[in-house]
Design a protein around this motif. Sequence first.
Motif, PDB file in Angstrom:
ATOM      1  N   GLY A 117      -8.797 -11.919  -8.183  1.00 29.29           N
ATOM      2  CA  GLY A 117      -8.883 -10.499  -7.857  1.00 29.29           C
ATOM      3  C   GLY A 117      -7.988 -10.147  -6.687  1.00 29.29           C
ATOM      4  N   SER A 118      -7.946  -8.865  -6.385  1.00 29.40           N
ATOM      5  CA  SER A 118      -7.148  -8.407  -5.246  1.00 29.40           C
ATOM      6  C   SER A 118      -7.637  -7.048  -4.792  1.00 29.40           C
ATOM      7  CB  SER A 118      -5.665  -8.319  -5.632  1.00 29.40           C
ATOM      8  OG  SER A 118      -5.479  -7.352  -6.633  1.00 29.40           O
ATOM      9  N   GLY A 119      -7.212  -6.699  -3.575  1.00 31.43           N
ATOM     10  CA  GLY A 119      -7.483  -5.365  -3.072  1.00 31.43           C
ATOM     11  C   GLY A 119      -8.737  -5.203  -2.240  1.00 31.43           C
ATOM     12  N   VAL A 120      -9.666  -6.121  -2.324  1.00 30.11           N
ATOM     13  CA  VAL A 120     -10.910  -5.980  -1.571  1.00 30.11           C
ATOM     14  C   VAL A 120     -10.712  -6.377  -0.109  1.00 30.11           C
ATOM     15  CG1 VAL A 120     -13.307  -6.781  -1.396  1.00 30.11           C
ATOM     16  CG2 VAL A 120     -12.297  -6.363  -3.631  1.00 30.11           C
ATOM     17  N   TRP A 121      -9.925  -7.419   0.133  1.00 31.03           N
ATOM     18  CA  TRP A 121      -9.734  -7.949   1.482  1.00 31.03           C
ATOM     19  C   TRP A 121      -8.289  -7.813   1.967  1.00 31.03           C
ATOM     20  CZ3 TRP A 121     -13.920  -9.333   4.269  1.00 31.03           C
ATOM     21  CH2 TRP A 121     -15.109  -9.562   3.562  1.00 31.03           C
ATOM     22  N   GLY A 122      -7.473  -7.090   1.264  1.00 35.37           N
ATOM     23  CA  GLY A 122      -6.077  -6.952   1.658  1.00 35.37           C
ATOM     24  C   GLY A 122      -5.171  -7.138   0.467  1.00 35.37           C
ATOM     25  N   VAL A 123      -3.896  -7.365   0.749  1.00 30.72           N
ATOM     26  CA  VAL A 123      -2.902  -7.402  -0.318  1.00 30.72           C
ATOM     27  C   VAL A 123      -2.744  -8.775  -0.978  1.00 30.72           C
ATOM     28  CG1 VAL A 123      -1.601  -5.470   0.624  1.00 30.72           C
ATOM     29  CG2 VAL A 123      -1.016  -7.809   1.318  1.00 30.72           C
ATOM     30  N   ILE A 124      -3.196  -9.832  -0.329  1.00 31.73           N
ATOM     31  CA  ILE A 124      -3.037 -11.169  -0.898  1.00 31.73           C
ATOM     32  C   ILE A 124      -4.114 -11.389  -1.957  1.00 31.73           C
ATOM     33  CG2 ILE A 124      -3.031 -13.647  -0.437  1.00 31.73           C
ATOM     34  CD1 ILE A 124      -2.064 -12.945   2.407  1.00 31.73           C
ATOM     35  N   PRO A 125      -3.703 -11.633  -3.204  1.00 25.20           N
ATOM     36  CA  PRO A 125      -4.699 -11.806  -4.268  1.00 25.20           C
ATOM     37  C   PRO A 125      -5.387 -13.167  -4.195  1.00 25.20           C
ATOM     38  CG  PRO A 125      -2.494 -12.130  -5.129  1.00 25.20           C
ATOM     39  CD  PRO A 125      -2.341 -11.699  -3.693  1.00 25.20           C
ATOM     40  N   LYS A 177     -24.092  -8.564   1.993  1.00 28.50           N
ATOM     41  CA  LYS A 177     -25.514  -8.630   2.335  1.00 28.50           C
ATOM     42  C   LYS A 177     -26.244  -7.386   1.812  1.00 28.50           C
ATOM     43  CE  LYS A 177     -28.655  -9.417   6.144  1.00 28.50           C
ATOM     44  NZ  LYS A 177     -28.771  -9.730   7.567  1.00 28.50           N
ATOM     45  N   GLY A 178     -27.328  -7.625   1.098  1.00 28.36           N
ATOM     46  CA  GLY A 178     -28.122  -6.533   0.566  1.00 28.36           C
ATOM     47  C   GLY A 178     -27.606  -5.964  -0.746  1.00 28.36           C
ATOM     48  N   ASN A 179     -26.472  -6.405  -1.210  1.00 28.79           N
ATOM     49  CA  ASN A 179     -25.896  -5.927  -2.464  1.00 28.79           C
ATOM     50  C   ASN A 179     -26.522  -6.718  -3.614  1.00 28.79           C
ATOM     51  OD1 ASN A 179     -24.290  -5.561  -4.775  1.00 28.79           O
ATOM     52  ND2 ASN A 179     -22.424  -5.298  -3.564  1.00 28.79           N
ATOM     53  N   THR A 180     -27.275  -6.055  -4.437  1.00 31.86           N
ATOM     54  CA  THR A 180     -27.989  -6.744  -5.524  1.00 31.86           C
ATOM     55  C   THR A 180     -27.047  -7.262  -6.607  1.00 31.86           C
ATOM     56  OG1 THR A 180     -28.380  -4.648  -6.678  1.00 31.86           O
ATOM     57  CG2 THR A 180     -30.105  -5.418  -5.159  1.00 31.86           C
ATOM     58  N   GLN A 181     -25.832  -6.759  -6.630  1.00 32.68           N
ATOM     59  CA  GLN A 181     -24.842  -7.210  -7.617  1.00 32.68           C
ATOM     60  C   GLN A 181     -23.873  -8.250  -7.051  1.00 32.68           C
ATOM     61  OE1 GLN A 181     -25.027  -6.214 -10.865  1.00 32.68           O
ATOM     62  NE2 GLN A 181     -26.918  -5.313 -10.102  1.00 32.68           N
ATOM     63  N   ALA A 182     -24.095  -8.665  -5.808  1.00 33.80           N
ATOM     64  CA  ALA A 182     -23.151  -9.546  -5.123  1.00 33.80           C
ATOM     65  C   ALA A 182     -22.912 -10.852  -5.864  1.00 33.80           C
ATOM     66  CB  ALA A 182     -23.643  -9.837  -3.704  1.00 33.80           C
ATOM     67  N   GLU A 183     -23.965 -11.490  -6.309  1.00 33.01           N
ATOM     68  CA  GLU A 183     -23.798 -12.794  -6.956  1.00 33.01           C
ATOM     69  C   GLU A 183     -22.924 -12.679  -8.207  1.00 33.01           C
ATOM     70  OE1 GLU A 183     -26.620 -16.365  -8.588  1.00 33.01           O
ATOM     71  OE2 GLU A 183     -27.317 -15.203  -6.872  1.00 33.01           O
ATOM     72  N   ALA A 184     -23.234 -11.742  -9.069  1.00 34.90           N
ATOM     73  CA  ALA A 184     -22.453 -11.560 -10.297  1.00 34.90           C
ATOM     74  C   ALA A 184     -21.017 -11.147  -9.984  1.00 34.90           C
ATOM     75  CB  ALA A 184     -23.124 -10.521 -11.187  1.00 34.90           C
ATOM     76  N   THR A 185     -20.846 -10.265  -9.010  1.00 35.78           N
ATOM     77  CA  THR A 185     -19.517  -9.796  -8.628  1.00 35.78           C
ATOM     78  C   THR A 185     -18.658 -10.943  -8.129  1.00 35.78           C
ATOM     79  OG1 THR A 185     -20.353  -7.599  -8.059  1.00 35.78           O
ATOM     80  CG2 THR A 185     -18.257  -8.257  -7.044  1.00 35.78           C
ATOM     81  N   LEU A 186     -19.219 -11.758  -7.236  1.00 37.94           N
ATOM     82  CA  LEU A 186     -18.449 -12.859  -6.655  1.00 37.94           C
ATOM     83  C   LEU A 186     -18.199 -13.970  -7.664  1.00 37.94           C
ATOM     84  CD1 LEU A 186     -19.960 -12.960  -3.072  1.00 37.94           C
ATOM     85  CD2 LEU A 186     -17.765 -12.011  -3.809  1.00 37.94           C
ATOM     86  N   GLU A 187     -19.158 -14.242  -8.523  1.00 41.13           N
ATOM     87  CA  GLU A 187     -18.945 -15.254  -9.569  1.00 41.13           C
ATOM     88  C   GLU A 187     -17.762 -14.851 -10.445  1.00 41.13           C
ATOM     89  OE1 GLU A 187     -22.628 -15.957 -11.661  1.00 41.13           O
ATOM     90  OE2 GLU A 187     -23.614 -16.662  -9.836  1.00 41.13           O
ATOM     91  N   ARG A 188     -17.715 -13.587 -10.825  1.00 41.65           N
ATOM     92  CA  ARG A 188     -16.626 -13.085 -11.655  1.00 41.65           C
ATOM     93  C   ARG A 188     -15.295 -13.162 -10.898  1.00 41.65           C
ATOM     94  NH1 ARG A 188     -19.278  -9.229 -13.185  1.00 41.65           N
ATOM     95  NH2 ARG A 188     -18.730  -7.690 -11.627  1.00 41.65           N
ATOM     96  N   LYS A 189     -15.321 -12.813  -9.609  1.00 39.30           N
ATOM     97  CA  LYS A 189     -14.103 -12.850  -8.803  1.00 39.30           C
ATOM     98  C   LYS A 189     -13.579 -14.275  -8.657  1.00 39.30           C
ATOM     99  CE  LYS A 189     -13.486  -9.776  -6.062  1.00 39.30           C
ATOM    100  NZ  LYS A 189     -12.464  -8.762  -6.150  1.00 39.30           N
ATOM    101  N   VAL A 190     -14.453 -15.246  -8.486  1.00 38.55           N
ATOM    102  CA  VAL A 190     -14.006 -16.639  -8.385  1.00 38.55           C
ATOM    103  C   VAL A 190     -13.391 -17.079  -9.712  1.00 38.55           C
ATOM    104  CG1 VAL A 190     -14.744 -19.041  -8.081  1.00 38.55           C
ATOM    105  CG2 VAL A 190     -15.655 -17.262  -6.570  1.00 38.55           C
ATOM    106  N   LYS A 191     -14.038 -16.778 -10.798  1.00 37.49           N
ATOM    107  CA  LYS A 191     -13.570 -17.198 -12.124  1.00 37.49           C
ATOM    108  C   LYS A 191     -12.258 -16.516 -12.511  1.00 37.49           C
ATOM    109  CE  LYS A 191     -15.149 -19.497 -15.748  1.00 37.49           C
ATOM    110  NZ  LYS A 191     -15.311 -20.939 -15.702  1.00 37.49           N
ATOM    111  N   ASP A 192     -12.193 -15.190 -12.319  1.00 37.76           N
ATOM    112  CA  ASP A 192     -11.058 -14.405 -12.808  1.00 37.76           C
ATOM    113  C   ASP A 192      -9.998 -14.093 -11.759  1.00 37.76           C
ATOM    114  OD1 ASP A 192     -12.463 -14.340 -15.203  1.00 37.76           O
ATOM    115  OD2 ASP A 192     -13.319 -12.358 -14.810  1.00 37.76           O
TER     116      ASP A 192
END
Length: 113
Positions: free
Chosen positions: A79-87, A62-77
């Motif tokens: 990722g790991s490490g943001v929410w724990g050890v499970i990628p 919330k409030g992160n102006t880069q959130a949409e681009a960041t999450l789109e990239r994370k869904v496509k590619d």
Amino acid sequence: MRRAILAGAALTLSAMAAVPTARAADTPRGLLIAQRNACLGCHAIDRKLVGPSFQQVASRYKGNTQAEATLERKVKDGGSGVWGVIPMPAHPAMSDADIRTVVEWVLAGAPSK
């Protein structure tokens, strides 16, 4: 008499078949796409499963102006490490338009209607 029973059964079956269509019309497009792409195998709307809930993701970004681009990239590619050890696995087969729709829905708080 038999024709009346068969006609009644056919009417009942056609009415039952219409129910999922009516529910689908009320379901946000982002949720429908998430369901079709197995996102709900790891994420729930309002509680942690394997990954964070969609509402937790919305809250974190919330409030992160880069959130949409960041999450789109994370869904496509993936990722790991943001929410724990499970990628999070990559979803290269999802179209960019579908990813954008899901991400917009998630960032809106993953509303059910």
